[in-house]
Design a protein around this motif. Sequence first.
Motif, PDB file in Angstrom:
ATOM      1  N   HIS A  85      45.259   5.927  12.364  1.00  0.00           N
ATOM      2  CA  HIS A  85      44.245   6.250  11.361  1.00  0.00           C
ATOM      3  C   HIS A  85      42.966   6.668  12.080  1.00  0.00           C
ATOM      4  N   SER A  86      42.406   7.755  11.632  1.00  0.00           N
ATOM      5  CA  SER A  86      41.174   8.238  12.271  1.00  0.00           C
ATOM      6  C   SER A  86      40.341   9.012  11.262  1.00  0.00           C
ATOM      7  N   SER A  87      39.036   9.067  11.531  1.00  0.00           N
ATOM      8  CA  SER A  87      38.115   9.856  10.724  1.00  0.00           C
ATOM      9  C   SER A  87      37.380  10.807  11.651  1.00  0.00           C
ATOM     10  N   PRO A  88      37.581  12.107  11.489  1.00  0.00           N
ATOM     11  CA  PRO A  88      36.959  13.059  12.429  1.00  0.00           C
ATOM     12  C   PRO A  88      35.438  12.966  12.465  1.00  0.00           C
ATOM     13  N   GLY A  89      34.778  12.580  11.341  1.00  0.00           N
ATOM     14  CA  GLY A  89      33.307  12.556  11.314  1.00  0.00           C
ATOM     15  C   GLY A  89      32.702  11.224  11.661  1.00  0.00           C
ATOM     16  N   ALA A  90      33.544  10.209  11.993  1.00  0.00           N
ATOM     17  CA  ALA A  90      32.999   8.874  12.250  1.00  0.00           C
ATOM     18  C   ALA A  90      32.106   8.865  13.484  1.00  0.00           C
ATOM     19  N   ALA A  91      32.567   9.470  14.571  1.00  0.00           N
ATOM     20  CA  ALA A  91      31.771   9.466  15.805  1.00  0.00           C
ATOM     21  C   ALA A  91      30.461  10.212  15.618  1.00  0.00           C
ATOM     22  N   GLY A  92      30.505  11.353  14.920  1.00  0.00           N
ATOM     23  CA  GLY A  92      29.271  12.106  14.675  1.00  0.00           C
ATOM     24  C   GLY A  92      28.298  11.343  13.792  1.00  0.00           C
ATOM     25  N   ALA A  93      28.840  10.618  12.784  1.00  0.00           N
ATOM     26  CA  ALA A  93      27.969   9.829  11.908  1.00  0.00           C
ATOM     27  C   ALA A  93      27.296   8.699  12.679  1.00  0.00           C
ATOM     28  N   VAL A  94      28.042   8.042  13.552  1.00  0.00           N
ATOM     29  CA  VAL A  94      27.452   6.965  14.354  1.00  0.00           C
ATOM     30  C   VAL A  94      26.384   7.515  15.286  1.00  0.00           C
ATOM     31  N   SER A  95      26.674   8.669  15.903  1.00  0.00           N
ATOM     32  CA  SER A  95      25.712   9.243  16.856  1.00  0.00           C
ATOM     33  C   SER A  95      24.424   9.672  16.159  1.00  0.00           C
ATOM     34  N   SER A  96      24.557  10.479  15.097  1.00  0.00           N
ATOM     35  CA  SER A  96      23.350  10.961  14.410  1.00  0.00           C
ATOM     36  C   SER A  96      22.630   9.826  13.695  1.00  0.00           C
ATOM     37  N   GLY A  97      23.411   8.912  13.074  1.00  0.00           N
ATOM     38  CA  GLY A  97      22.759   7.783  12.399  1.00  0.00           C
ATOM     39  C   GLY A  97      22.023   6.893  13.365  1.00  0.00           C
ATOM     40  N   GLY A  98      22.599   6.687  14.550  1.00  0.00           N
ATOM     41  CA  GLY A  98      21.918   5.871  15.545  1.00  0.00           C
ATOM     42  C   GLY A  98      20.621   6.492  16.009  1.00  0.00           C
ATOM     43  N   VAL A  99      20.618   7.816  16.212  1.00  0.00           N
ATOM     44  CA  VAL A  99      19.388   8.500  16.653  1.00  0.00           C
ATOM     45  C   VAL A  99      18.314   8.428  15.580  1.00  0.00           C
TER      46      VAL A  99
END
Length: 322
Positions: A81-95
């Motif tokens: 199971h994977s979500s392609p936008g999860a890593a991008g959401a964590v990165s942008s949300g963290g910034v």
Amino acid sequence: MKRWVASVLMLAVGCTPLDVERRTERGPVLRTYVQESQLGERMPFASAEVDWPRLSLRFSTADVCRTEQHVEYTENLISTHSSPGAAGAVSSGGVLTGIGGFLVLGRTLFSNTPDRDGIDRDGHYGPSSRKVATTWGVVLLSVGVPALVAGLIQLHRGGETTETRKADEMVALREVPCHPEPADGVVELTGGKGEPPAPRPTENGVLVLDVEQVRALGFKGLKLDGAPVLLEEDDRARMELFRTCAVLLSAPVDVEALAVEAKRQPEKLRRKRDLVRACNTLPGAPTGPLLDALDSALSMGLREVPEAEPPPPSPVLPGTEL
């Protein structure tokens, strides 16, 4: 209010579909077993036995049984199971959360003096740098925190799950006669050229044919009381080999003719020798004299092959002598 916002956020993230990739890996073999089922078709069969110079065809009726060989093994179904936008959401949300948190927590670093360079219609000065930083910090936190939380939840929901189950595979299938019983009747020799031979009765389920009869009779198939008779591949091959050997071994051995044939057509004679050697698999077949004559003829033919003569010298044209 905060709890309501958090509940809405969790519900929205929980309903976000995940990409699922499944693969199957084969595990160790647990056991092998054989299943046999009766098809309910009773049919006539025949087996061929050779005791030179006789060919015995033994008839029987048998059911047709299906034999299945199975292999039981473990099978692992792995789902990723994977979500392609999860890593991008964590990165942008963290910034965004980091910048917004810095602006809110460090608002005291900014001046609280109103902006006197700008006046609105009501005569009020512009907001101070601290107020602008606080406003931007709240906006960035409002955007960054949900994105960061959503990304973290999606990453947590991702990963691999393994389901182990038993699997069964059929690796071999055969249909063979089973539960045979001797059968008597009238045998017809079919499939030959010309007039079919006269039907012949069996005795105790057996029809015996000698070399002369097999050589004179032309047939390829059998019928018992009008029903086609089935033969296993080995029995059919043995019957055909007996017919071939009956013709080969009945002719007189002419050594001189074989020697001439060895010189003219050695490959044809080699094929004939291979057939005679195959006749050795039939019990009692008298292959010795013919096989010795063939070996002798082939060896003599090889020794008497004349050497290639050198080509004649090319004629010398006038005026070309040195």
